[in-house]
Design a protein around this motif. Structure first.
Motif, PDB file in Angstrom:
ATOM      1  N   GLY A 180      -0.147   4.000  -8.687  1.00 17.19           N
ATOM      2  CA  GLY A 180      -0.633   2.934  -9.547  1.00 17.19           C
ATOM      3  C   GLY A 180      -1.938   2.336  -9.063  1.00 17.19           C
ATOM      4  N   THR A 181      -2.341   1.250  -9.706  1.00 16.14           N
ATOM      5  CA  THR A 181      -3.602   0.577  -9.391  1.00 16.14           C
ATOM      6  C   THR A 181      -3.322  -0.888  -9.075  1.00 16.14           C
ATOM      7  N   ALA A 182      -3.952  -1.371  -8.028  1.00 18.54           N
ATOM      8  CA  ALA A 182      -3.833  -2.778  -7.670  1.00 18.54           C
ATOM      9  C   ALA A 182      -5.193  -3.288  -7.220  1.00 18.54           C
ATOM     10  N   LEU A 231       0.826  -1.205   0.000  1.00 23.09           N
ATOM     11  CA  LEU A 231       0.000   0.000   0.000  1.00 23.09           C
ATOM     12  C   LEU A 231       0.865   1.262   0.000  1.00 23.09           C
ATOM     13  N   ARG A 232       1.940   1.232   0.764  1.00 17.55           N
ATOM     14  CA  ARG A 232       2.860   2.388   0.772  1.00 17.55           C
ATOM     15  C   ARG A 232       3.479   2.594  -0.596  1.00 17.55           C
ATOM     16  N   ARG A 233       3.809   1.494  -1.260  1.00 19.55           N
ATOM     17  CA  ARG A 233       4.401   1.612  -2.602  1.00 19.55           C
ATOM     18  C   ARG A 233       3.389   2.180  -3.590  1.00 19.55           C
ATOM     19  N   LEU A 234       2.118   1.785  -3.448  1.00 19.51           N
ATOM     20  CA  LEU A 234       1.080   2.329  -4.317  1.00 19.51           C
ATOM     21  C   LEU A 234       0.898   3.827  -4.101  1.00 19.51           C
ATOM     22  N   GLU A 243      -9.858  -3.546 -16.066  1.00 18.38           N
ATOM     23  CA  GLU A 243     -10.325  -4.529 -17.049  1.00 18.38           C
ATOM     24  C   GLU A 243      -9.543  -5.826 -16.963  1.00 18.38           C
ATOM     25  N   ALA A 244      -8.218  -5.713 -16.827  1.00 19.62           N
ATOM     26  CA  ALA A 244      -7.383  -6.916 -16.730  1.00 19.62           C
ATOM     27  C   ALA A 244      -7.674  -7.671 -15.440  1.00 19.62           C
ATOM     28  N   ALA A 245      -7.916  -6.939 -14.345  1.00 18.64           N
ATOM     29  CA  ALA A 245      -8.232  -7.592 -13.080  1.00 18.64           C
ATOM     30  C   ALA A 245      -9.558  -8.340 -13.163  1.00 18.64           C
ATOM     31  N   THR A 246     -10.541  -7.722 -13.823  1.00 18.20           N
ATOM     32  CA  THR A 246     -11.838  -8.375 -13.998  1.00 18.20           C
ATOM     33  C   THR A 246     -11.690  -9.661 -14.814  1.00 18.20           C
ATOM     34  N   LEU A 278      -3.176  -8.415  -6.769  1.00 19.22           N
ATOM     35  CA  LEU A 278      -2.784  -8.225  -8.167  1.00 19.22           C
ATOM     36  C   LEU A 278      -2.132  -6.852  -8.283  1.00 19.22           C
ATOM     37  N   ASP A 279      -0.853  -6.837  -8.534  1.00 18.17           N
ATOM     38  CA  ASP A 279      -0.073  -5.603  -8.456  1.00 18.17           C
ATOM     39  C   ASP A 279      -0.039  -4.874  -9.796  1.00 18.17           C
ATOM     40  N   GLU A 280      -0.230  -3.550  -9.741  1.00 17.78           N
ATOM     41  CA  GLU A 280      -0.096  -2.706 -10.937  1.00 17.78           C
ATOM     42  C   GLU A 280      -0.886  -3.279 -12.115  1.00 17.78           C
TER      43      GLU A 280
END
Length: 238
Positions: free
Chosen positions: A161-163, A153-156, A224-227, A218-220
């Motif tokens: 970015g989106t995770a 979370l700190r890195r985000l 749509e890709a996550a779905t 699921l990092d970065e």
């Protein structure tokens, strides 16, 4: 006097080099059989070159090697008659060969480092066991929620970015244990683990939260890709 394992070896490398008037010292731990990984280093290493072939010849004797401007003295470290690392020190070849006192001293230091290397290996195993689930080998609940998740979370926050964080469990898992036994239940959990790992990337993270509950980070990844990834998991589970 050092408690932290890495500091222990770094201090030993510096103390050994100064005691023997060496230009530098490296301490190694064994990686794969026959290979060594540098764990601590002190002093000037310019022009030292690679020592892998030299270290692979170490066993019970103290060896000497001239490479470039340096004259290297090395000894293997042991624990219960098994090699678990090595120590090398070097000085300018113009100063002449190492004498017998130097050879005896580096052998004594190697004996102590063999114990230290084993203590570090035990420490690493304990840390790993405290962070991983015994059945699946995944991160456990504490390691994921208290260490891995806050770090990601700190890195985000820094990257913007989106995770995605997925919660995964098995419906009616208790029936598997009740009807077919716990061995079959373990097999079902391992199947789910493999399915999650096969649908993840190296930079993602999968953890077992407990029982039949798993988490998947699921990092970065865009929405749509996550779905699509979630749909793949549902199809794979049928």
């Amino acid at each position: 006097d050092e408690v932290e394992p890495t500091n222990m070896l770094t201090t030993a490398a510096g103390a050994t080099a100064r005691a023997l008037g060496a230009a530098g010292c490296s301490i190694y731990r064994q990686g794969k059989p026959g290979t060594f990984v540098a764990a601590a280093q002190y002093g000037n290493t310019e022009g030292l070159g690679e020592l892998d072939d030299f270290l692979s010849r170490l066993d019970g004797e103290v060896l000497e090697l001239e490479t470039g401007r340096w004259l290297v003295l090395a000894a293997a470290t042991h624990y219960r008659q098994s090699v678990n690392g090595a120590i090398c020190m070097w000085r300018d070849a113009a100063k002449g060969a190492w004498d017998d006192d130097n050879r005896i001293l580096i052998g004594d230091v190697a004996n102590q480092l063999g114990i230290a290397n084993e203590q570090i290996a035990i420490h690493e195993r304990i840390v790993k066991l405290s962070r991983t689930d015994a059945l699946t080998g995944l991160l456990n609940r504490r390691a994921f929620l208290e260490e891995e998740l806050p770090r990601r979370l700190r890195r985000l926050e820094r990257s913007g970015g989106t995770a995605w964080l997925l919660y995964v469990d098995l419906d009616n898992f208790k029936l598997v244990n009740d009807v077919h036994g716990h061995q079959r239940g373990d097999e079902a959990l391992l199947f789910l683990r493999d399915m999650l790992l096969n649908n993840s990337r190296p930079r993602d993270e999968v953890a077992r939260l407990g029982g039949d509950e798993f988490a998947m980070w699921l990092d970065e990844i865009p929405p749509e890709a996550a779905t699509n990834r979630v749909k793949q998991l549902i199809r794979a589970a049928k």
